[in-house]
Scaffold this motif. Structure first.
Motif, PDB file in Angstrom:
ATOM      1  N   THR A   1       0.834  -1.193   0.000  1.00 55.87           N
ATOM      2  CA  THR A   1       0.000   0.000   0.000  1.00 55.87           C
ATOM      3  C   THR A   1       0.876   1.254   0.000  1.00 55.87           C
ATOM      4  OG1 THR A   1      -0.089   0.170   2.415  1.00 55.87           O
ATOM      5  CG2 THR A   1      -1.746  -1.245   1.340  1.00 55.87           C
ATOM      6  N   LEU A   2       0.257   2.368  -0.372  1.00 58.90           N
ATOM      7  CA  LEU A   2       0.963   3.637  -0.314  1.00 58.90           C
ATOM      8  C   LEU A   2       1.341   3.978   1.126  1.00 58.90           C
ATOM      9  CD1 LEU A   2      -1.112   5.786  -2.848  1.00 58.90           C
ATOM     10  CD2 LEU A   2       1.130   4.760  -3.216  1.00 58.90           C
ATOM     11  N   ASP A   3       0.496   3.564   2.059  1.00 64.16           N
ATOM     12  CA  ASP A   3       0.776   3.830   3.466  1.00 64.16           C
ATOM     13  C   ASP A   3       2.071   3.130   3.896  1.00 64.16           C
ATOM     14  OD1 ASP A   3       0.127   5.049   5.892  1.00 64.16           O
ATOM     15  OD2 ASP A   3      -0.818   3.225   6.655  1.00 64.16           O
ATOM     16  N   GLN A   4       2.236   1.889   3.476  1.00 67.08           N
ATOM     17  CA  GLN A   4       3.466   1.156   3.806  1.00 67.08           C
ATOM     18  C   GLN A   4       4.692   1.823   3.194  1.00 67.08           C
ATOM     19  OE1 GLN A   4       1.949  -2.597   2.255  1.00 67.08           O
ATOM     20  NE2 GLN A   4       2.303  -3.576   4.261  1.00 67.08           N
ATOM     21  N   LEU A   5       4.569   2.239   1.938  1.00 67.62           N
ATOM     22  CA  LEU A   5       5.686   2.905   1.276  1.00 67.62           C
ATOM     23  C   LEU A   5       6.013   4.229   1.963  1.00 67.62           C
ATOM     24  CD1 LEU A   5       4.793   2.254  -2.475  1.00 67.62           C
ATOM     25  CD2 LEU A   5       6.387   0.980  -1.020  1.00 67.62           C
ATOM     26  N   HIS A   6       4.968   4.913   2.399  1.00 71.39           N
ATOM     27  CA  HIS A   6       5.180   6.176   3.109  1.00 71.39           C
ATOM     28  C   HIS A   6       5.952   5.935   4.405  1.00 71.39           C
ATOM     29  CE1 HIS A   6       3.254  10.228   4.533  1.00 71.39           C
ATOM     30  NE2 HIS A   6       4.536  10.340   4.246  1.00 71.39           N
TER      31      HIS A   6
ATOM     32  N   LEU B   1       5.215  -5.786   4.526  1.00 71.00           N
ATOM     33  CA  LEU B   1       5.735  -5.383   3.222  1.00 71.00           C
ATOM     34  C   LEU B   1       6.915  -6.256   2.821  1.00 71.00           C
ATOM     35  CD1 LEU B   1       5.615  -3.399   0.853  1.00 71.00           C
ATOM     36  CD2 LEU B   1       7.078  -1.847   2.168  1.00 71.00           C
ATOM     37  N   GLU B   2       7.779  -6.579   3.778  1.00 70.05           N
ATOM     38  CA  GLU B   2       8.921  -7.460   3.504  1.00 70.05           C
ATOM     39  C   GLU B   2       8.448  -8.850   3.093  1.00 70.05           C
ATOM     40  OE1 GLU B   2      12.566  -5.883   6.321  1.00 70.05           O
ATOM     41  OE2 GLU B   2      10.927  -6.974   7.291  1.00 70.05           O
ATOM     42  N   ASP B   3       7.442  -9.359   3.801  1.00 73.05           N
ATOM     43  CA  ASP B   3       6.913 -10.688   3.472  1.00 73.05           C
ATOM     44  C   ASP B   3       6.311 -10.697   2.069  1.00 73.05           C
ATOM     45  OD1 ASP B   3       7.695 -11.595   5.939  1.00 73.05           O
ATOM     46  OD2 ASP B   3       5.717 -11.353   6.869  1.00 73.05           O
ATOM     47  N   GLU B   4       5.599  -9.630   1.730  1.00 72.73           N
ATOM     48  CA  GLU B   4       4.946  -9.572   0.419  1.00 72.73           C
ATOM     49  C   GLU B   4       5.978  -9.471  -0.706  1.00 72.73           C
ATOM     50  OE1 GLU B   4       1.792  -6.752  -2.068  1.00 72.73           O
ATOM     51  OE2 GLU B   4       2.068  -6.448   0.094  1.00 72.73           O
TER      52      GLU B   4
ATOM     53  N   LYS C   1      17.137   0.816  -2.319  1.00 74.79           N
ATOM     54  CA  LYS C   1      16.702   0.822  -3.721  1.00 74.79           C
ATOM     55  C   LYS C   1      15.187   0.925  -3.819  1.00 74.79           C
ATOM     56  CE  LYS C   1      20.543   0.335  -6.152  1.00 74.79           C
ATOM     57  NZ  LYS C   1      20.939   1.330  -7.178  1.00 74.79           N
ATOM     58  N   ILE C   2      14.501   0.133  -3.006  1.00 76.20           N
ATOM     59  CA  ILE C   2      13.037   0.157  -3.045  1.00 76.20           C
ATOM     60  C   ILE C   2      12.515   1.479  -2.505  1.00 76.20           C
ATOM     61  CG2 ILE C   2      10.969  -0.890  -2.008  1.00 76.20           C
ATOM     62  CD1 ILE C   2      12.365  -3.593  -2.336  1.00 76.20           C
ATOM     63  N   CYS C   3      13.224   2.060  -1.542  1.00 76.69           N
ATOM     64  CA  CYS C   3      12.820   3.361  -1.007  1.00 76.69           C
ATOM     65  C   CYS C   3      12.871   4.430  -2.100  1.00 76.69           C
ATOM     66  CB  CYS C   3      13.725   3.740   0.162  1.00 76.69           C
ATOM     67  SG  CYS C   3      13.265   5.293   0.956  1.00 76.69           S
ATOM     68  N   GLN C   4      13.869   4.366  -2.966  1.00 79.99           N
ATOM     69  CA  GLN C   4      13.958   5.329  -4.070  1.00 79.99           C
ATOM     70  C   GLN C   4      12.742   5.224  -4.981  1.00 79.99           C
ATOM     71  OE1 GLN C   4      17.681   4.627  -6.069  1.00 79.99           O
ATOM     72  NE2 GLN C   4      18.932   5.308  -4.343  1.00 79.99           N
ATOM     73  N   GLN C   5      12.361   3.984  -5.299  1.00 77.93           N
ATOM     74  CA  GLN C   5      11.173   3.790  -6.136  1.00 77.93           C
ATOM     75  C   GLN C   5       9.916   4.222  -5.410  1.00 77.93           C
ATOM     76  OE1 GLN C   5      11.010   2.674  -9.399  1.00 77.93           O
ATOM     77  NE2 GLN C   5      13.225   2.956  -9.335  1.00 77.93           N
ATOM     78  N   ALA C   6       9.881   3.995  -4.094  1.00 75.05           N
ATOM     79  CA  ALA C   6       8.715   4.375  -3.290  1.00 75.05           C
ATOM     80  C   ALA C   6       8.515   5.891  -3.334  1.00 75.05           C
ATOM     81  CB  ALA C   6       8.892   3.899  -1.853  1.00 75.05           C
ATOM     82  N   LYS C   7       9.605   6.644  -3.258  1.00 74.16           N
ATOM     83  CA  LYS C   7       9.493   8.105  -3.329  1.00 74.16           C
ATOM     84  C   LYS C   7       8.878   8.543  -4.647  1.00 74.16           C
ATOM     85  CE  LYS C   7      13.412   9.164  -0.273  1.00 74.16           C
ATOM     86  NZ  LYS C   7      14.778   9.757  -0.199  1.00 74.16           N
ATOM     87  N   SER C   8       9.302   7.884  -5.723  1.00 71.89           N
ATOM     88  CA  SER C   8       8.754   8.215  -7.035  1.00 71.89           C
ATOM     89  C   SER C   8       7.265   7.902  -7.104  1.00 71.89           C
ATOM     90  CB  SER C   8       9.516   7.448  -8.119  1.00 71.89           C
ATOM     91  OG  SER C   8       8.974   7.703  -9.395  1.00 71.89           O
TER      92      SER C   8
ATOM     93  N   ALA D   1       1.510   9.572  -6.906  1.00 65.93           N
ATOM     94  CA  ALA D   1       0.215   9.504  -6.226  1.00 65.93           C
ATOM     95  C   ALA D   1      -0.245  10.894  -5.803  1.00 65.93           C
ATOM     96  CB  ALA D   1       0.301   8.578  -5.018  1.00 65.93           C
ATOM     97  N   ALA D   2       0.693  11.694  -5.294  1.00 59.72           N
ATOM     98  CA  ALA D   2       0.353  13.065  -4.896  1.00 59.72           C
ATOM     99  C   ALA D   2      -0.065  13.893  -6.106  1.00 59.72           C
ATOM    100  CB  ALA D   2       1.540  13.714  -4.193  1.00 59.72           C
ATOM    101  N   ASP D   3       0.618  13.686  -7.239  1.00 58.98           N
ATOM    102  CA  ASP D   3       0.258  14.404  -8.459  1.00 58.98           C
ATOM    103  C   ASP D   3      -1.141  14.018  -8.931  1.00 58.98           C
ATOM    104  OD1 ASP D   3       2.710  15.640  -8.444  1.00 58.98           O
ATOM    105  OD2 ASP D   3       3.611  14.324  -9.961  1.00 58.98           O
ATOM    106  N   ILE D   4      -1.473  12.732  -8.816  1.00 59.98           N
ATOM    107  CA  ILE D   4      -2.809  12.274  -9.210  1.00 59.98           C
ATOM    108  C   ILE D   4      -3.873  12.914  -8.325  1.00 59.98           C
ATOM    109  CG2 ILE D   4      -4.336  10.258  -9.260  1.00 59.98           C
ATOM    110  CD1 ILE D   4      -1.904   8.619 -10.170  1.00 59.98           C
ATOM    111  N   GLU D   5      -3.595  13.007  -7.033  1.00 56.75           N
ATOM    112  CA  GLU D   5      -4.542  13.629  -6.113  1.00 56.75           C
ATOM    113  C   GLU D   5      -4.741  15.107  -6.455  1.00 56.75           C
ATOM    114  OE1 GLU D   5      -3.149  12.998  -2.178  1.00 56.75           O
ATOM    115  OE2 GLU D   5      -3.674  10.866  -2.130  1.00 56.75           O
ATOM    116  N   GLN D   6      -3.641  15.801  -6.774  1.00 50.71           N
ATOM    117  CA  GLN D   6      -3.746  17.211  -7.154  1.00 50.71           C
ATOM    118  C   GLN D   6      -4.528  17.375  -8.446  1.00 50.71           C
ATOM    119  OE1 GLN D   6       0.186  18.862  -7.327  1.00 50.71           O
ATOM    120  NE2 GLN D   6       0.491  18.819  -5.111  1.00 50.71           N
TER     121      GLN D   6
END
Length: 295
Positions: free
Chosen positions: A2-7, A39-42, A63-70, A75-80
């Motif tokens: 989820t986005l919450d997990q990535l956040h 998230l690690e298990d998934e 590495k995954i954190c970098q992709q998560a930021k993107s 997601a923020a752009d879509i909301e805007q």
């Protein structure tokens, strides 16, 4: 995932610990820890190294954190964008511009629109002669900027600026004639460089074209200028396109008997009468009128 997990993952990277991330997100530490475990298990990847007092991201986690930021940014752009569209703003705005028009005037206004409404996509369509007005009348454009050749009762318009078109040629073209005063009939045997009308149904009259003369047709005004500079013909161009060449003597004004070598034209901003106007298009129209008032 989820986005919450990535956040949460990104916040751990930013704050340096699970506890600090939990506090920044107003969550409990166990809540964040459990979410990252899931998230690690998934993903079947270890994201945090827990062999020290403070958990830190593993190389894979970074590495995954970098992709998560993107992803979070998208997601923020879509909301805007959704907020922008839900308020009635246009997702895109189509502006047809006759290609000889001075772009600095137009870009002054478009720069303000881009800053004020970044979620609205601007589609700028360069057309020639009657093409911009045809685009507008056929509904392909919301607003057109074009030289104004004749009144049109389908459109609402106002004058953006005045320009002058001058018949010019390279000095070698004039020298080949032996004198500066040219004869209309004699020019029929010379190449007149003409910009081709980009409208789909070019039924309108041609402005300043010697119907019985020789013509080279080009798609844009800049190609026309290059041909004139090469001494391969003559033609009329707006003065702002050739001011430097006239100053440097690379092009010279022509004096042609029985032909209007210099004409004053209006460049107008136009939109269709009785057509719905979106909020961004309304602001664009208002900004163009303000530009005229400021001159």
């Amino acid at each position: 995932m989820t986005l919450d997990q990535l956040h949460m993952l990104v916040k751990i990277a930013e704050t340096g610990s699970v506890l600090s991330a939990a506090q920044a997100l107003f969550r409990t530490q166990p809540t964040v820890s459990v979410a990252i475990r899931k998230l690690e298990d998934e993903l079947n990847v270890q994201l945090l190294s827990r062999d020290q007092y403070r958990a830190r991201l593993t190389p894979a986690g970074e590495k995954i954190c970098q992709q998560a930021k993107s992803l979070l940014k998208q997601a923020a752009d879509i909301e805007q964008l959704a907020t922008h569209l839900s308020t009635g703003y246009e997702p895109e705005l189509n502006i047809a511009v006759e290609a000889s028009c001075p772009m600095p005037y137009i870009l002054k206004v478009l720069q303000k629109i881009e800053q004020q409404f970044p979620q609205t996509q601007i589609n700028l369509m360069a057309e020639s002669i009657w093409g911009a007005l045809e685009r507008l009348k056929q509904g392909d454009a919301d607003i057109a900027v074009s030289p104004w050749f004749e009144e049109d009762t389908e459109l609402e318009s106002f004058t953006l600026l005045h320009e002058t078109m001058t018949a010019v040629a390279a000095p070698r073209f004039v020298a080949a004639k032996g004198h500066a005063n040219l004869d209309y009939d004699a020019l029929k045997s010379e190449v007149q460089v003409v910009v081709k009308d980009s409208s789909r149904k070019p039924t309108q009259k041609k402005i300043g074209v010697l119907e019985e003369g020789r013509h080279w047709l080009v798609n844009d005004h800049y190609t026309k200028k290059e041909i004139l500079l090469a001494g391969m013909g003559w033609g009329r161009l707006q003065n702002h396109l050739i001011s430097q060449e006239l100053q440097e003597g690379k092009l010279v004004p022509l004096n042609i008997r029985n032909y209007q070598t210099s004409i004053d034209i209006e460049i107008r901003v136009a939109r269709k009468l009785d057509s719905p106007v979106g909020p961004v298009a309304a602001v664009l129209w208002r900004d163009f009128t303000a530009l005229v008032s400021a001159q």
